[in-house]
Design a protein around this motif. Structure first.
Motif, PDB file in Angstrom:
ATOM      1  N   ASP A  93      -8.841 -11.169   4.865  1.00 19.13           N
ATOM      2  CA  ASP A  93      -8.130 -10.036   4.352  1.00 19.13           C
ATOM      3  C   ASP A  93      -9.364  -9.412   3.626  1.00 19.13           C
ATOM      4  O   ASP A  93     -10.170  -9.843   2.789  1.00 19.13           O
ATOM      5  N   SER A 106      -5.906   1.334  -2.015  1.00 19.91           N
ATOM      6  CA  SER A 106      -4.886   2.168  -2.408  1.00 19.91           C
ATOM      7  C   SER A 106      -4.313   1.714  -3.909  1.00 19.91           C
ATOM      8  O   SER A 106      -3.766   0.451  -3.870  1.00 19.91           O
ATOM      9  N   ARG A 160       0.903  -1.335  -0.177  1.00 15.91           N
ATOM     10  CA  ARG A 160      -0.013  -0.023  -0.060  1.00 15.91           C
ATOM     11  C   ARG A 160       0.864   1.306  -0.060  1.00 15.91           C
ATOM     12  O   ARG A 160       2.229   1.261   0.495  1.00 15.91           O
ATOM     13  N   GLN A 188     -11.288 -10.478   0.516  1.00 14.02           N
ATOM     14  CA  GLN A 188     -11.278  -9.037  -0.114  1.00 14.02           C
ATOM     15  C   GLN A 188     -12.389  -8.125  -0.385  1.00 14.02           C
ATOM     16  O   GLN A 188     -12.434  -6.968  -0.145  1.00 14.02           O
TER      17      GLN A 188
HETATM   18  N1  5AD Z   1      -4.783  -1.647  -1.458  1.00 12.59           N
HETATM   19  C1  5AD Z   1      -5.196  -1.928  -0.333  1.00 12.59           C
HETATM   20  N2  5AD Z   1      -4.924  -3.527   0.060  1.00 12.59           N
HETATM   21  C2  5AD Z   1      -4.054  -4.251  -0.570  1.00 12.59           C
HETATM   22  N3  5AD Z   1      -3.893  -5.377  -0.264  1.00 12.59           N
HETATM   23  C3  5AD Z   1      -2.939  -5.971  -1.297  1.00 12.59           C
HETATM   24  N4  5AD Z   1      -2.993  -4.799  -2.403  1.00 12.59           N
HETATM   25  C4  5AD Z   1      -3.805  -3.698  -1.712  1.00 12.59           C
HETATM   26  C5  5AD Z   1      -4.138  -2.227  -2.423  1.00 12.59           C
HETATM   27  N5  5AD Z   1      -3.542  -1.960  -3.265  1.00 12.59           N
HETATM   28  C6  5AD Z   1      -4.068  -6.199   0.820  1.00 12.59           C
HETATM   29  C7  5AD Z   1      -5.066  -7.427   0.302  1.00 12.59           C
HETATM   30  C8  5AD Z   1      -3.995  -8.443   0.456  1.00 12.59           C
HETATM   31  C9  5AD Z   1      -3.161  -8.193   1.750  1.00 12.59           C
HETATM   32  C10 5AD Z   1      -1.870  -8.949   1.776  1.00 12.59           C
HETATM   33  O1  5AD Z   1      -3.091  -6.732   1.358  1.00 12.59           O
HETATM   34  O2  5AD Z   1      -6.129  -7.575   1.396  1.00 12.59           O
HETATM   35  O3  5AD Z   1      -4.518 -10.006   0.803  1.00 12.59           O
END
Ligand code: 5AD
Ligand code: SF4
Length: 472
Positions: free
Chosen positions: A333, A367, A78, A295
């Motif tokens: 997550d 993000s 992020r 997600q």
């Molecule tokens: N923005 C927000 N959360 C993210 N994750 C991965 N990429 C992003 C992003 N661009 C989160 C997902 C993943 C965890 C390790 O981080 O939920 O499973």
């Protein structure tokens, strides 16, 4: 909001400095200092890096002011993670001013993402090394010592660091992480990992088993098998031509000893198989806990995210897990405010959380990460205030769910592996049950120590902790 966003894997460990052993640093002329950020994989990599540096004559220090080499093992998942690291780099500028011979290196995902741009952007950086190039670190240091900026961000299809024995110093001596695969082929639209950590590749099972056996012989009682997507573990023995999948690997590790607990992370819901569930059920020492990131709870958003499952498919998987192992805990997550997410999509997420009754979740605001599918294809169009509001609702629901599931444990007895003193009091032990819940209880028996298994009956709880008593 800041606090919520900080829930990146293990919040308490972000920026943790590697602590060296006395004997390891004796006779070394030069000292390195390393800080790690991001996921468990990065912390695990820092132990490999420490091992590589020890072999080339570097000792470690916990004091950046005394170091000849400062390394930051970075995260790009992020934007906030990258901001934290940039801030840290400006702090190192001061140390470099007083010690011009000091070398500063950026390792890991941010090194891979920004490559030599980092040398230009952050003028004080001397070395940039991506996650597959740690073996070349000693040469890169030599190069940098001559005043040349040194970069190696080549990704590999083979590198697993299988033969490098990690130095585990910061650990409690009871629980350890063992990397079983690297990289990811999944291409979730929001995720930068496939670009920073490269293609999926599995480590040979023999070296994994050997590492776990060594850990057990040294007194460790729990191993967590680590990979971005452990269920796609696949290794073909080059001599016997025998193929080993994740379920088989899990079983091999579980058979080392019934006194060695086995955990794993992370599972992609599309890849976790019935065979894995049956293997978990068959072995008591495989912990009944699955990190199964959803997600988003909206099928439309899941499709945009390229997660390749629907909400119904995910819920059926959760149902199956509970059928096979009614006592299995599940965590997730969750991303709030992915591109085009509307209120109904958000309600779908809340709904899936309620139905899945997660014991725990890692919750994030979306993000946008440069180079990802989402950055190329979609507009990051959910306003920040809306993302914040939705994240707050998700966190509040999760807090409620965690408390509810903990309350259901009151009256139950669990086998707990003691990890150390509780945070609050030296008079209490802290350990975890199979479901990965933290259990705190009074010390009653003088001969008990970390690494012991004890039976604890739960009589109270908070949202994050079960409170119990040793069963005599
Ligand atoms: N923005 C927000 N959360 C993210 N994750 C991965 N990429 C992003 C992003 N661009 C989160 C997902 C993943 C965890 C390790 O981080 O939920 O499973
Ligand atoms: Fe990223 Fe998806 Fe791979 Fe996880 S499975 S590392 S979220 S691309």
């Amino acid at each position: 909001m800041f606090e919520i966003e900080q829930k990146v894997m293990d919040e308490a460990r972000q920026g943790e400095a590697y602590q060296g052993l006395e004997e390891e640093t004796q006779g070394s002329e030069k000292r390195f200092y390393i800080e790690s950020y991001g996921c468990q994989m990065n912390f695990s990599d820092s132990e490999i890096i420490a091992s590589i540096l020890n072999s080339s004559g570097f000792g470690s220090t916990r004091d950046a002011d005394n170091a000849d080499l400062i390394l930051l093992n970075t995260c790009s998942i992020r934007e906030k993670a990258e901001q934290t690291i940039r801030k840290r780099l400006t702090e190192f500028k001061k140390i470099k001013k007083n010690n011009p011979g000091l070398l500063i290196g950026v390792l890991g995902c941010m090194a891979e993402r920004l490559k030599s741009k980092l040398l230009e952007e952050e003028k004080l950086v001397d070395i940039v090394v991506g996650p597959d190039a740690y073996r070349t670190l000693p040469q890169l240091i030599e190069e940098a010592e001559t005043g040349t900026k040194a970069v190696n961000v080549l990704l590999s299809r083979e590198e697993t660091y299988a033969d490098i024995s990690p130095v585990r110093i910061n650990s409690n001596g009871i629980t350890a992480f063992v990397s079983i695969m690297r990289g990811c082929n999944n291409m979730c639209a929001f995720c930068v990992v496939p670009f920073t950590r490269g293609r999926e590749r599995s480590r040979d099972n023999e070296s994994i088993i050997q590492e776990c056996k060594d850990l057990f012989e040294r007194g460790f009682k729990e191993v967590t098998l680590l990979g971005q997507n452990v269920d796609s573990y696949y290794w073909v023995d080059p001599i016997s031509n025998h193929a080993i999948d994740f379920a088989m690997l899990l079983e091999q590790v579980a058979l080392i000893s019934p006194k060695l607990r086995v955990r794993f992370s992370t599972s992609h819901p599309k890849d976790i198989t019935e065979k894995v569930l049956q293997t978990m059920k068959a072995h008591e020492n495989i912990c009944k806990y699955i990190h199964l990131p959803i997600q988003s709870g909206s099928t439309r958003i899941l499709q945009l995210m390229n997660r390749t499952y629907t909400r119904e498919w995910y819920l059926a998987k959760v149902k199956r897990i509970k059928e096979v192992m009614p006592d299995c805990a599940i965590s997730s997550d969750i991303i709030a405010g992915f591109c085009t997410e509307d209120d109904n999509d958000h309600y779908d997420t809340l709904d899936v959380m309620r139905t899945s009754k997660y014991e725990y979740s890692y919750m994030f605001m979306y993000s946008e990460r440069p180079g990802t599918l989402a950055a190329k294809r979609y507009k990051d169009d959910v306003p920040l205030e809306v993302k914040q509001q939705r994240l707050a609702e998700i966190v509040s629901l999760q807090n409620q769910l965690s408390l509810e599931t903990n309350k259901l444990d009151i009256g139950k007895t669990f086998e707990v592996l003691i990890e150390g003193n509780s945070k609050k009091s030296d008079e209490q032990w802290m350990g975890r049950n199979s479901q990965n819940k933290v259990v705190v209880f009074d010390k009653t028996d003088a001969i008990m120590k970390p690494g012991d298994y004890v039976l604890v009956v739960v009589h109270d709880c908070t949202q994050g902790t079960l409170i119990g008593k040793i069963v005599s």
